[in-house]
Design a protein around this motif. Structure first.
Motif, PDB file in Angstrom:
ATOM      1  N   GLU A 104      21.073 -13.354  -4.829  1.00 42.97           N
ATOM      2  CA  GLU A 104      22.247 -14.654  -4.815  1.00 42.97           C
ATOM      3  C   GLU A 104      22.348 -13.723  -3.701  1.00 42.97           C
ATOM      4  O   GLU A 104      23.135 -12.035  -2.918  1.00 42.97           O
ATOM      5  N   GLY A 105      22.969 -14.594  -2.185  1.00 43.97           N
ATOM      6  CA  GLY A 105      22.911 -14.033  -0.621  1.00 43.97           C
ATOM      7  C   GLY A 105      21.750 -12.647   0.250  1.00 43.97           C
ATOM      8  O   GLY A 105      21.676 -12.207   0.776  1.00 43.97           O
ATOM      9  N   ASP A 106      20.869 -13.016  -0.422  1.00 44.29           N
ATOM     10  CA  ASP A 106      19.136 -12.298  -0.221  1.00 44.29           C
ATOM     11  C   ASP A 106      19.294 -10.800   0.145  1.00 44.29           C
ATOM     12  O   ASP A 106      19.507 -10.543   1.158  1.00 44.29           O
ATOM     13  N   PRO A 107      19.519 -10.219  -0.490  1.00 42.45           N
ATOM     14  CA  PRO A 107      20.188  -8.715  -0.784  1.00 42.45           C
ATOM     15  C   PRO A 107      18.850  -8.417  -0.573  1.00 42.45           C
ATOM     16  O   PRO A 107      17.843  -8.295  -0.888  1.00 42.45           O
ATOM     17  N   LEU A 108      18.217  -6.954   0.109  1.00 38.15           N
ATOM     18  CA  LEU A 108      17.353  -6.470   0.379  1.00 38.15           C
ATOM     19  C   LEU A 108      16.776  -5.867  -1.386  1.00 38.15           C
ATOM     20  O   LEU A 108      18.101  -5.721  -1.705  1.00 38.15           O
ATOM     21  N   TRP A 109      15.877  -5.610  -1.489  1.00 35.72           N
ATOM     22  CA  TRP A 109      15.270  -4.776  -2.566  1.00 35.72           C
ATOM     23  C   TRP A 109      15.249  -3.730  -2.108  1.00 35.72           C
ATOM     24  O   TRP A 109      14.600  -2.748  -1.618  1.00 35.72           O
ATOM     25  N   LYS A 110      15.132  -2.849  -3.783  1.00 40.12           N
ATOM     26  CA  LYS A 110      14.855  -1.388  -3.696  1.00 40.12           C
ATOM     27  C   LYS A 110      14.448  -1.133  -3.540  1.00 40.12           C
ATOM     28  O   LYS A 110      12.950  -1.292  -4.273  1.00 40.12           O
ATOM     29  N   GLU A 111      13.830   0.158  -2.491  1.00 46.17           N
ATOM     30  CA  GLU A 111      12.405   0.845  -2.112  1.00 46.17           C
ATOM     31  C   GLU A 111      12.153   1.805  -3.416  1.00 46.17           C
ATOM     32  O   GLU A 111      12.624   2.608  -3.587  1.00 46.17           O
ATOM     33  N   PHE A 112      10.846   2.241  -3.740  1.00 47.01           N
ATOM     34  CA  PHE A 112       9.972   2.979  -3.960  1.00 47.01           C
ATOM     35  C   PHE A 112       9.080   3.745  -3.510  1.00 47.01           C
ATOM     36  O   PHE A 112       7.526   2.743  -3.358  1.00 47.01           O
ATOM     37  N   ARG A 113       9.161   4.503  -2.941  1.00 48.00           N
ATOM     38  CA  ARG A 113       8.040   5.274  -2.074  1.00 48.00           C
ATOM     39  C   ARG A 113       6.754   5.775  -2.879  1.00 48.00           C
ATOM     40  O   ARG A 113       7.027   6.589  -3.747  1.00 48.00           O
ATOM     41  N   PHE A 114       5.459   5.212  -2.045  1.00 43.97           N
ATOM     42  CA  PHE A 114       3.698   6.010  -3.242  1.00 43.97           C
ATOM     43  C   PHE A 114       3.129   5.189  -1.649  1.00 43.97           C
ATOM     44  O   PHE A 114       2.735   4.406  -1.764  1.00 43.97           O
ATOM     45  N   GLN A 115       1.789   6.312  -1.892  1.00 41.68           N
ATOM     46  CA  GLN A 115       0.836   5.880  -1.062  1.00 41.68           C
ATOM     47  C   GLN A 115       0.170   5.676  -2.031  1.00 41.68           C
ATOM     48  O   GLN A 115      -1.035   6.347  -1.987  1.00 41.68           O
ATOM     49  N   PHE A 116      -0.184   3.655  -2.581  1.00 45.24           N
ATOM     50  CA  PHE A 116      -1.329   3.782  -3.501  1.00 45.24           C
ATOM     51  C   PHE A 116      -2.947   3.458  -2.606  1.00 45.24           C
ATOM     52  O   PHE A 116      -3.666   3.790  -3.077  1.00 45.24           O
ATOM     53  N   THR A 117      -2.963   3.792  -1.254  1.00 43.88           N
ATOM     54  CA  THR A 117      -3.781   3.687  -0.713  1.00 43.88           C
ATOM     55  C   THR A 117      -3.856   3.392   0.860  1.00 43.88           C
ATOM     56  O   THR A 117      -1.940   3.073   1.123  1.00 43.88           O
ATOM     57  N   GLY A 118      -3.824   4.219   1.970  1.00 42.95           N
ATOM     58  CA  GLY A 118      -3.701   4.710   2.731  1.00 42.95           C
ATOM     59  C   GLY A 118      -4.119   3.161   3.884  1.00 42.95           C
ATOM     60  O   GLY A 118      -2.990   2.906   5.050  1.00 42.95           O
ATOM     61  N   PRO A 119      -5.391   2.889   3.479  1.00 40.06           N
ATOM     62  CA  PRO A 119      -5.642   2.020   4.855  1.00 40.06           C
ATOM     63  C   PRO A 119      -5.482   0.566   4.467  1.00 40.06           C
ATOM     64  O   PRO A 119      -5.473  -0.243   5.059  1.00 40.06           O
ATOM     65  N   LYS A 126       0.768  -0.995  -0.205  1.00 39.69           N
ATOM     66  CA  LYS A 126       0.110  -0.213   0.212  1.00 39.69           C
ATOM     67  C   LYS A 126       1.211   1.252   0.348  1.00 39.69           C
ATOM     68  O   LYS A 126       0.242   2.529  -0.402  1.00 39.69           O
ATOM     69  N   ASP A 127       2.111   0.943   0.672  1.00 37.09           N
ATOM     70  CA  ASP A 127       2.785   2.416   0.307  1.00 37.09           C
ATOM     71  C   ASP A 127       3.905   2.385  -0.431  1.00 37.09           C
ATOM     72  O   ASP A 127       5.132   3.362   0.021  1.00 37.09           O
ATOM     73  N   HIS A 128       4.548   0.751  -1.120  1.00 36.65           N
ATOM     74  CA  HIS A 128       5.772   1.405  -0.933  1.00 36.65           C
ATOM     75  C   HIS A 128       5.252   0.256  -2.792  1.00 36.65           C
ATOM     76  O   HIS A 128       4.876  -0.498  -2.934  1.00 36.65           O
ATOM     77  N   TRP A 129       6.447   0.292  -4.306  1.00 41.45           N
ATOM     78  CA  TRP A 129       7.269  -0.778  -4.378  1.00 41.45           C
ATOM     79  C   TRP A 129       7.982  -1.326  -4.375  1.00 41.45           C
ATOM     80  O   TRP A 129       9.000   0.111  -3.945  1.00 41.45           O
ATOM     81  N   TRP A 130       8.761  -2.664  -4.532  1.00 40.47           N
ATOM     82  CA  TRP A 130       9.775  -2.953  -4.058  1.00 40.47           C
ATOM     83  C   TRP A 130      10.747  -3.531  -5.645  1.00 40.47           C
ATOM     84  O   TRP A 130      10.227  -4.826  -6.067  1.00 40.47           O
ATOM     85  N   MET A 131      11.404  -3.519  -5.269  1.00 38.61           N
ATOM     86  CA  MET A 131      12.105  -3.479  -7.274  1.00 38.61           C
ATOM     87  C   MET A 131      13.242  -4.727  -6.588  1.00 38.61           C
ATOM     88  O   MET A 131      14.118  -4.542  -6.010  1.00 38.61           O
ATOM     89  N   GLN A 132      12.883  -5.442  -7.515  1.00 36.14           N
ATOM     90  CA  GLN A 132      13.849  -6.851  -6.849  1.00 36.14           C
ATOM     91  C   GLN A 132      15.419  -6.722  -7.857  1.00 36.14           C
ATOM     92  O   GLN A 132      15.262  -6.292  -8.928  1.00 36.14           O
ATOM     93  N   PRO A 133      15.991  -7.015  -7.228  1.00 39.06           N
ATOM     94  CA  PRO A 133      17.518  -7.004  -7.842  1.00 39.06           C
ATOM     95  C   PRO A 133      17.351  -7.811  -8.592  1.00 39.06           C
ATOM     96  O   PRO A 133      16.831  -8.894  -9.267  1.00 39.06           O
ATOM     97  N   GLN A 134      19.348  -7.672  -9.278  1.00 34.76           N
ATOM     98  CA  GLN A 134      19.510  -8.690 -10.289  1.00 34.76           C
ATOM     99  C   GLN A 134      19.415  -9.741  -9.913  1.00 34.76           C
ATOM    100  O   GLN A 134      19.287 -10.401 -10.632  1.00 34.76           O
ATOM    101  N   SER A 135      20.317  -9.830  -8.993  1.00 35.33           N
ATOM    102  CA  SER A 135      20.313 -10.635  -8.612  1.00 35.33           C
ATOM    103  C   SER A 135      20.086 -11.207  -6.906  1.00 35.33           C
ATOM    104  O   SER A 135      20.491 -10.743  -6.258  1.00 35.33           O
TER     105      SER A 135
END
Length: 404
Positions: free
Chosen positions: A216-231, A205-214
Motif C-alpha cells: 500500500e502506497g508503493d513503498p520501495l523494496w529493501k535492497e540486499f546487494r550481492f553481485q551474482f554476475t558482473g555482465p 545481477k547485483d541485488h535481491w529486493w525484498m518485497q515489503p509486508q504491505s
C-alpha cells in the motif's frame, strides 16, 4: 534424513550412465526470423493450445495453419525484430487469450486484443517503455493477476493492469530507488521468494529486493546487494536446488558469453546468510563433468520435465545474439534440459545435462508448457533460426552430455 545420502549416491550413479529420459519430437513451424520470444494460449477457444510467435499464431493441435496478429515482414538474422518477448494472457477478462508483445528494450510494449474469431487484432499500448533484456510476466503482488517486471530509467519497476479499464496504460510501481540499475540493455532479472516469507522478491545481477509486508502506497523494496554476475545473465530463479530447505539462486554467468551458475544460500560461521557460487557449465568442456559448454544462454526456464516432483533447468544458445560476434557465436544452437538432483544438504546439488536439439536453441524468452494435453511439458522457442516446437513424447535411453 539418514537415507538421503544413500538416495543421493544412487541417483548419481544412475545419472552418470545412460538412463530413460524424455524424448522430443522436433517440429519447425517456420524458418523465417520474426521474433525471439514465443508463447502458447488458446486463441480460438477450441480446447486445443495454440502457439504464438511474432506476427502469427499457429492453430493446434497440428500447428499447420497460421493466422496474422499484426502486419510485419521477416527479418534478416544480422539484425533484430520488433518482438523480443511474447506472452499469451486474457488481459481484458473476456475469456479469450490476448497477446502481449515487448518490442525492443526501451521501447513500447503492446497487448494485442483477440477479436474473438475472424477480425483484426487491435493493438493497445500497455507501456511506453520497458527496459532490461529479461523482463518477467508473473504475479508479483499475489492478487492472481500477472505483472510485468523490468526497469525504466534506472529503476526496477513492475506494472499492473486493470481489467475494468483494460485499454488504459498499465500502472507503474517503483521497486528500487533512482540510479539502481543499468541502461535499457541490462541483462538478468528474476522473481521468486528468496527469504521464504511467502512473498515474491525481485532478483537482478547485483541485488535481491525484498518485497515489503504491505504494498500500500508503493513503498520501495529493501535492497540486499550481492553481485551474482558482473555482465548479467538472463532469467534468474529462486529455488531450493540442494534440498536443504532454503531457496538458492540460478543465473547464467553472462548472456553473451559462457557459463551457467547457481548460488547456494548458506550460513556463515557468524550465522549471517551468504551466497556460495557453484559452476554448472563454464568456458571449457572440463568445467562440466559431462563436457557440456555453450555460450549465449540468453533465456531459461525452470520446470519439472520428467515428473519426479523436482524442477529442472531448461536453457540453450541464443544463436547469433550479436550477429555471430559473441564468443562461440557460430557454434551450434543447442537446447538442453538439466535434471536437478538435490543432495538434501547445503551445496549438494547435481545438474545432469541432456541435449534436446542442436539446431534451434533459445531466444530472449521461450516457454515450457504442456501444449498437447498429455501432462508432459513441451518447449516452444523462436529466434533467428525460426520457430520450433519440441514435443515430449515417450521416453528414450540417453547418456548425459552432448549428442554423440
Amino acid at each position: 534424513m539418514k537415507a538421503f545420502p544413500i538416495l543421493f549416491f544412487t541417483l548419481m550413479q544412475w545419472a552418470l550412465n545412460a538412463a530413460e529420459v524424455p524424448k522430443f519430437k522436433r517440429i519447425q513451424l517456420t524458418d523465417k526470423f520474426y521474433a525471439e520470444g514465443a508463447s502458447a494460449g488458446n486463441f480460438n477457444n477450441d480446447k486445443h493450445s495454440d502457439v504464438v510467435s511474432g506476427p502469427y499464431w499457429y492453430a493446434g493441435p497440428d500447428f499447420k495453419k497460421r493466422y496474422e496478429i499484426y502486419d510485419t515482414k521477416d527479418f534478416k538474422p544480422k539484425g533484430y525484430s520488433p518482438n523480443f518477448n511474447t506472452w499469451a494472457y486474457d488481459v481484458n477478462g473476456d475469456g479469450w487469450d490476448d497477446v502481449i508483445r515487448v518490442t525492443h528494450p526501451g521501447q513500447k510494449v503492446f497487448w494485442h486484443e483477440n477479436p474473438r474469431g475472424n477480425g483484426e487484432w487491435k493493438a493497445h499500448v500497455a507501456m511506453d517503455s520497458l527496459e532490461n533484456e529479461s523482463p518477467q510476466f508473473i504475479d508479483v503482488t499475489g492478487n492472481g493477476l500477472p505483472n510485468m517486471v523490468g526497469s525504466v530509467s534506472g529503476q526496477f519497476v513492475y506494472f499492473s493492469f486493470d481489467r475494468k479499464e483494460p485499454t488504459k496504460k498499465w500502472t507503474r510501481h517503483n521497486v528500487s530507488p533512482p540510479k539502481s540499475t543499468g541502461g535499457k540493455y541490462t541483462h538478468g532479472l528474476g522473481v521468486g521468494d528468496v527469504n521464504g516469507d511467502g512473498k515474491m522478491d525481485i532478483i537482478d545481477k547485483d541485488h535481491w529486493w525484498m518485497q515489503p509486508q504491505s504494498l500500500e502506497g508503493d513503498p520501495l523494496w529493501k535492497e540486499f546487494r550481492f553481485q551474482f554476475t558482473g555482465p548479467g545473465g538472463a532469467d534468474m530463479f529462486a529455488y531450493d536446488f540442494d534440498g536443504d530447505g532454503d531457496n538458492d539462486i540460478y543465473t547464467a554467468a553472462a548472456a553473451h558469453s559462457y557459463g551457467l551458475t547457481w548460488f547456494e544460500q548458506a550460513d556463515s560461521e557468524s550465522g549471517k546468510k551468504i551466497w556460495k557460487r557453484h559452476v554448472i557449465t563454464g568456458s571449457k568442456a572440463e568445467d562440466n563433468e559431462f563436457g557440456v559448454m555453450f555460450s549465449q544462454a540468453h533465456s531459461a526456464q525452470l520446470v519439472d520435465m520428467d515428473g519426479d516432483g523436482i524442477k529442472d533447468l531448461i536453457t540453450g544458445k541464443r544463436w547469433w545474439a550479436h550477429n555471430g560476434n559473441d564468443p562461440g557465436g557460430n557454434d551450434p544452437a543447442v537446447l538442453y534440459w538439466f535434471k536437478i538432483i538435490p543432495g538434501g544438504k547445503s551445496g549438494e546439488a547435481k545438474f545432469i545435462p541432456y541435449q534436446i536439439d542442436n539446431d534451434s536453441g533459445v531466444g530472449t524468452q521461450f516457454l515450457v508448457k504442456d501444449i498437447t494435453g498429455d501432462n508432459k511439458p513441451d518447449i516452444i522457442v523462436s529466434n533467428k533460426k525460426g520457430t520450433f516446437l519440441h514435443i515430449q513424447e515417450g521416453m528414450t535411453e540417453q547418456s548425459p552430455g552432448p549428442s554423440k
